[in-house]
Design an enzyme around this catalytic site. Structure first.
Site, short mmCIF file in Angstrom:
data_model
loop_
_atom_site.label_atom_id
_atom_site.label_comp_id
_atom_site.label_asym_id
_atom_site.label_seq_id
_atom_site.Cartn_x
_atom_site.Cartn_y
_atom_site.Cartn_z
CD GLU A 131 -2.86 -1.12 2.41
OE1 GLU A 131 -2.81 -0.14 3.18
OE2 GLU A 131 -3.66 -2.05 2.54
CB ALA A 134 1.38 -0.69 4.49
N GLY A 135 4.62 -0.84 2.76
CA GLY A 135 5.36 -1.72 1.86
C GLY A 135 5.99 -2.83 2.68
CB SER A 136 9.35 -3.16 4.18
OG SER A 136 10.04 -3.15 2.95
CB SER A 184 1.51 -8.20 10.84
OG SER A 184 2.12 -8.82 11.96
CD GLN A 362 33.14 0.62 -16.05
OE1 GLN A 362 32.04 1.11 -15.79
NE2 GLN A 362 34.20 1.36 -16.34
N GLY A 365 31.76 -0.82 -22.05
CA GLY A 365 32.13 0.59 -22.17
C GLY A 365 30.97 1.43 -22.69
CD GLU A 389 7.70 -11.87 -4.78
OE1 GLU A 389 7.68 -12.83 -4.00
OE2 GLU A 389 7.58 -11.97 -6.01
CB THR A 391 14.07 -3.94 0.52
OG1 THR A 391 14.06 -3.98 1.96
CG2 THR A 391 12.87 -3.12 0.02
#
Length: 409
Positions: A131, A134-136, A184, A362, A365, A389, A391
């Site tokens: 949300e 409200a992620g993690s 929760s 890299q 290049g 899902e 971090t």
């Protein structure tokens, strides 16, 4: 219980080669176009359905592979093709896992087939948990589901965000709060059937990477679903909430796992396999380029500065795959994650994908920084693995809490 092995059997090798062929012949040629369009690649999903890759039967076969290697093997090959298109093909699986993890046999049999449709009329599904606030921190979820006993219906209100296939899906699986006092522990998951009034798509996000995968907000405004759409059923929910209330009294409100976290735990090694696929693809491009690109009269792979990078890239990819396969085998064979092995696999594979794709840019290049070469897109795509899902910071927290046996904050 299957013994853990790093050697695929003949059937698994056949499936792997089949998936690799589809990724090489169908997904890769379309990757740049759909990344630029930032639209769901319906024609590619249709092709995947025609050959049997986008189907309930295929994912069920891989999910129930007793070695545990079916799903990670499939994810690696498809995401080797292209992360954005592959996520459009497998994104429905997260909603399906949500039903498998929390639903009854009747709910599984009713709703999962509808998530996929058939080869003539493909559908997608969405799992809606995150949300805006409200992620993690899933305990801060605000989407509310209230039971209307007179009609045996649940009324859902709230806004979900970062939903893969959100709004364009037929079936949405929505995690909502049923008892705010339990934090929760007071969550439950609901099926929102196709065409349900009150569900709409909010903002569609324009993303840094995985741009062929549709990501949007889902708005729920007095959405009414039958009581039978509560995953697991009301009797099971009432019993779980009663236990949670008793435990909350005894522990002073200690948090426990909920429906959303059960889904994420089941899918973390699969996300690690996705990251391995993207990392492997970038490494292969860089290796081929280093062998053929000449500077100062010799291939650049002749320089230790390049060769050592490639050696590290390959080592990290293989190590990531080992962690993913171990966690997948443990999950299928009921081995407890005593050291948070599922989170370990996602953490290491995700960080590896970011690092390896950056090294690939890299090595190429200036060419690597252009869209004429795929490593630029792969590097953009890889960033999502350390975010969705759970971090990388959350994975480290899960691992640390598991090792310490205490609620580290």
């Amino acid at each position: 219980m299957a013994e853990f092995t790093m050697e695929l059997n003949d059937e698994q090798k056949e499936v792997r080669d089949w998936l690799h062929g589809f990724a090489a012949d169908v997904i890769r040629p379309a990757a740049a176009e759909w990344d630029e369009r930032e639209e769901t690649p319906w024609p590619v999903i249709q092709e995947a359905a025609k050959v049997g890759i986008y189907s309930l039967d295929f994912y069920a076969q891989q999910y129930f592979d007793p070695t545990g290697l079916g799903i990670p093997m499939a994810m690696e090959e498809l995401f080797w093709g292209d992360a954005g298109i592959a996520l459009s093909i497998v994104g429905t699986g997260l909603a399906a896992v949500g039903v498998l993890a929390n639903g009854t046999e009747e709910q599984i049999g009713t709703w999962i087939p509808q998530m996929y449709g058939d080869q003539n009329d493909v559908k997608v599904a969405a799992f809606c948990s995150s949300e805006p606030d409200a992620g993690s921190d899933v305990a801060s979820m605000r989407t509310r589901a209230v039971y209307d006993e007179a009609k045996d219906e649940w009324v859902i209100n709230g806004t979900k965000t970062w939903a893969t296939n959100g709004g364009i899906a037929g079936v949405h699986v929505v995690v909502a709060v049923v008892d705010p006092e339990l934090g929760s522990k007071g969550h439950a998951s609901f099926i929102v059937p196709p065409g349900t009034a009150g569900l709409s798509q909010g903002q569609k996000f324009k993303k840094h990477g995985i741009r062929a995968s549709h990501t949007a907000e889902v708005v729920l405004d007095n959405v009414r679903v039958p009581g039978s759409c509560l995953l697991g059923g009301k009797e099971k929910l009432d019993a779980r909430l009663a236990r949670a209330r008793e435990k909350a009294k005894a522990t002073g409100g200690e948090r426990m796992k909920n429906a959303a976290m059960a889904t994420f735990e089941a899918s973390r090694p699969a996300v690690g396999a996705m990251a391995v696929g993207t990392a492997r693809a970038a490494y292969e491009v860089a290796l081929d380029y280093a062998r053929t690109r000449e500077q100062f009269g010799r291939p650049i792979i002749d320089n230790q500065g390049v060769a050592f990078q490639l050696a590290d890239m390959r080592t990290q990819i293989d190590a990531a795959r080992l962690l993913v396969w171990r966690a997948s085998w443990m999950a299928v064979n009921g081995k407890p994650f005593t050291a948070a092995e599922g989170s370990m696999s996602k953490l290491f594979a995700s960080e590896t994908a970011k690092k390896v794709t950056a090294q690939a840019v890299q090595i190429l290049g200036g060419n690597g920084y252009t869209r004429d070469y795929p490593v630029e897109r792969m590097h953009r795509d890889s960033a999502i693995y350390t975010i969705f899902e759970g971090t990388s910071e959350i994975q480290r927290l899960v691992i640390a809490r598991t090792l310490a046996g205490m609620p580290i904050r």
